[in-house]
Design an enzyme around this catalytic site. Structure first.
Site, short mmCIF file in Angstrom:
data_model
loop_
_atom_site.label_atom_id
_atom_site.label_comp_id
_atom_site.label_asym_id
_atom_site.label_seq_id
_atom_site.Cartn_x
_atom_site.Cartn_y
_atom_site.Cartn_z
N ARG A 292 0.63 -1.35 -0.19
CA ARG A 292 -0.07 -0.09 0.06
C ARG A 292 0.82 1.17 0.15
NH1 ARG A 292 -4.69 -2.58 4.20
NH2 ARG A 292 -5.69 -3.52 2.46
N TYR A 431 -6.76 -1.37 -6.47
CA TYR A 431 -5.75 -2.57 -6.04
C TYR A 431 -5.42 -2.26 -4.77
CZ TYR A 431 -1.65 -1.15 -8.73
OH TYR A 431 -0.74 -0.55 -9.15
N GLU A 432 -4.81 -3.42 -4.01
CA GLU A 432 -4.45 -3.33 -2.79
C GLU A 432 -5.44 -2.69 -1.62
OE1 GLU A 432 -1.87 -5.06 -2.14
OE2 GLU A 432 -0.92 -5.05 -4.19
N GLY A 433 -6.71 -2.98 -1.90
CA GLY A 433 -7.89 -2.33 -1.07
C GLY A 433 -8.24 -1.15 -1.61
#
Length: 591
Positions: A292, A431-433
């Protein structure tokens, strides 16, 4: 069009040496006692040269050519494999890894700067090594001695690349719905069966092996996310045979065409447990949090690259008469274009300060001799990570859009190359949450979850700089008001949530962005004061920094008022006004 990228080395020197005083901070840590500003800039100069000369020229090629899948094998765009070999030969994957694992042991803050420049030069290519440090950190923290002996050095050197295999078609962001199964074997290994999607670098021709870190469920696992365990499944086993991991497709995407986004099928793939059974998410979060921070740096890098293109174009393109002029002018003379460019600059240079501060927190959390201080730095990093991921990627896409606007109609056509930055930047918000998930995590866990303790700690750092000295007094007062507003709103939300539990979810995005503006305001206050104090040494350069700081508080920081008003409106009414017939319309559409 060939991509030209100029590493912002002068700004990195300003950020690291003059504002954050990184050499002094790092020298206080036994692991970095030999670090000085000269060494740090030598590393960044070489990193910038690699990004500009080797990686950037492949950006357009990667976008046009994309990746190809034939018979289960993925071929990356021309030049990608050679550039990656040069990347490894230069020792760049091992930059911040521990010497005992073959790493260089240099500060994490330099690794953050490296990946900003790589992302600016070629986002698609950078996706391949982008997960290396997270995989390394995950194995270093949770891998067994046997796994570490077999894999850590090869990951640190970049000899083998790594993936993060979470997502499944039916689950998306809801990891508790994952179905991939792991069955224990008599030899202590496991057999994985299941399907994963959206796996960056799941198959490629850059390295002879790929280390897959996979979330899966043991036969006796609890339901939901608490039943997940983490496993390591290599593409190639120790005896040289191919493991039961197969690429079943690559996505044809809006952007980052040079990155192979794969669907993977695990068919009785041999794997080994990482960490404890049933605690896979805890182990994976080491990798996810590192990723992140890298995604935040991607947003920053793409904004920088787009701004460089737009700034250069504005100094070449003539169009109409600027106010007070008598002839056809460069568009950079027009106030509307100046505002577009200045807003981008303020967001970018403020974001660089923030990501480098986070990089220093990584170093302090890893190496501070005091265990209590290490924990405090780690908590500060946990607090700011979702802000960096969400706020900076929002800004990255926004800046890319502003850069395209400078080009006008010429920006909307492929030939100028500026539209690629918008397409590439859009994925960073997902992406990555997703950024919405980041906002919920930030408010519910990082703010309300500990009764505001980490927020108070962060705001105390900001207040300490507000109270230091009289320079930029007006801007300091604006920031002080915003700090008080943010603190007060957090307390009011906590109180209101007792009666209306869903309310925090409606204002989570605004609270994260409000915190992001306070963080950038804090950085610009420090940068502006440093610029004023150093003005005599280089009036033109430091004058530009002073002007950018003033512009930031006059134009960009004003978004604080809008965000605060939205949150206050929700608190006043209990919930935002929402249509009451959403279900009715959905039923009509379904009918």
């Amino acid at each position: 069009m060939t991509m030209h990228y100029t590493p912002p080395l002068r700004d990195f020197a300003f950020v690291l040496d003059e504002v954050l005083q990184a050499p002094q901070v790092l020298r206080a840590l036994p692991a970095h006692a030999e670090i000085d500003g000269e060494l740090m800039m030598q590393v960044l100069e070489e990193a910038g040269r690699f990004a500009a000369d080797v990686v950037a020229p492949l950006n357009g090629i990667g976008d046009r050519e994309g990746c190809r899948l034939e018979n289960g094998t993925v071929t990356t765009p021309p030049g990608f494999a050679r550039a990656y070999a040069q990347f490894c030969a230069g020792g760049w994957p091992a930059l911040a890894c521990a010497p005992e694992h073959g790493g260089q042991g240099l500060p994490h803050v330099l690794d953050c700067a490296l990946f900003e420049m790589l992302s600016a030069a070629n986002h698609g290519w950078t996706m391949y090594p982008g997960l290396l440090h997270g995989a390394y950190a995950c194995l270093a923290a949770h891998g067994s001695p046997g796994l570490q002996a077999r894999y850590l050095e090869k990951i640190a050197s970049g000899q083998w690349l790594a993936t993060m295999c979470l997502t499944e078609a039916q689950a998306g962001s809801d990891l508790g719905q994952l179905r991939t199964r792991a069955v224990p074997q008599e030899d202590g290994s496991y057999r994985l069966t299941g399907d994963k999607i959206f796996i960056s670098g799941g198959e490629h021709d850059l390295t002879p092996n790929i280390v897959h870190l996979v979330l899966a469920r043991l036969p006796d696992a609890l339901p939901g996310s608490k039943g997940l365990s983490l496993f390591l499944a290599p593409r190639v086993l120790d005896d040289g045979s191919r493991n039961g991991v197969h690429c079943t497709g690559i996505e044809h995407k809006m952007g980052i065409h040079g990155s192979a986004t794969c669907s993977l099928h695990f068919e009785q793939a041999q794997a080994w447990l990482v960490g404890e059974a049933g605690r896979g998410l805890a182990a994976m979060f080491v990798m996810m949090n590192a990723a992140r921070l890298h995604v935040g740096a991607q947003g920053l890098g793409l904004a920088e690259a787009a701004w460089q293109r737009a700034s250069a174009y504005a100094r070449e393109r003539r169009q109409s008469r600027a106010p007070g002029s008598s002839g056809n002018d460069l568009i950079v003379r027009h106030p509307a274009v100046q505002k577009l460019l200045m807003e981008q600059r303020c967001r970018i240079e403020g974001a660089r300060l923030l990501t480098c501060w986070a990089g220093l927190l990584l170093d302090l959390a890893a190496h501070d001799p005091d265990a209590t201080q290490r924990r405090r730095h780690h908590e500060r990093l946990e607090f700011i990570t979702p802000v960096i991921k969400a706020f900076l990627t929002d800004q990255g896409f926004q800046c890319a859009s502003r850069a395209l606007q400078v080009f006008g109609g010429h920006g909307y056509v492929v030939e100028t190359g500026i539209e690629q930055f918008m397409r590439d930047a859009r994925i960073t918000m997902i992406y990555e949450g997703t950024n919405e998930i980041q906002a919920i995590d930030f408010l519910m866990r990082k703010v309300l979850g500990d009764e505001g303790r980490r927020l108070d700690d962060f705001l105390a750092l900001v207040r300490a700089d507000i109270e230091e000295g009289a320079l930029l007094g007006d801007q300091a007062r604006l920031l002080a008001n915003a700090v008080d507003k943010l603190s007060g709103l957090a307390k009011r939300i906590a109180t209101a949530a007792v009666q209306t539990p869903s309310l925090p979810y409606f204002v989570a995005d605004e609270m994260l962005r409000l915190t992001g503006h306070v963080a950038l305001g804090w950085m610009w206050l420090r940068a502006g004061r440093r610029a004023l104090s150093a003005m005599a040494s280089d009036p033109a350069w430091y004058g530009g920094k002073r002007d950018a700081a003033c512009y930031h508080f006059a134009f960009v920081f004003a978004e604080v008022h809008q965000l605060s008003s939205v949150i206050e409106g929700c608190l006043a009414t209990g919930l935002p006004p929402l249509p009451t017939d959403l279900d009715h319309h959905a039923a009509q559409e379904a009918g």
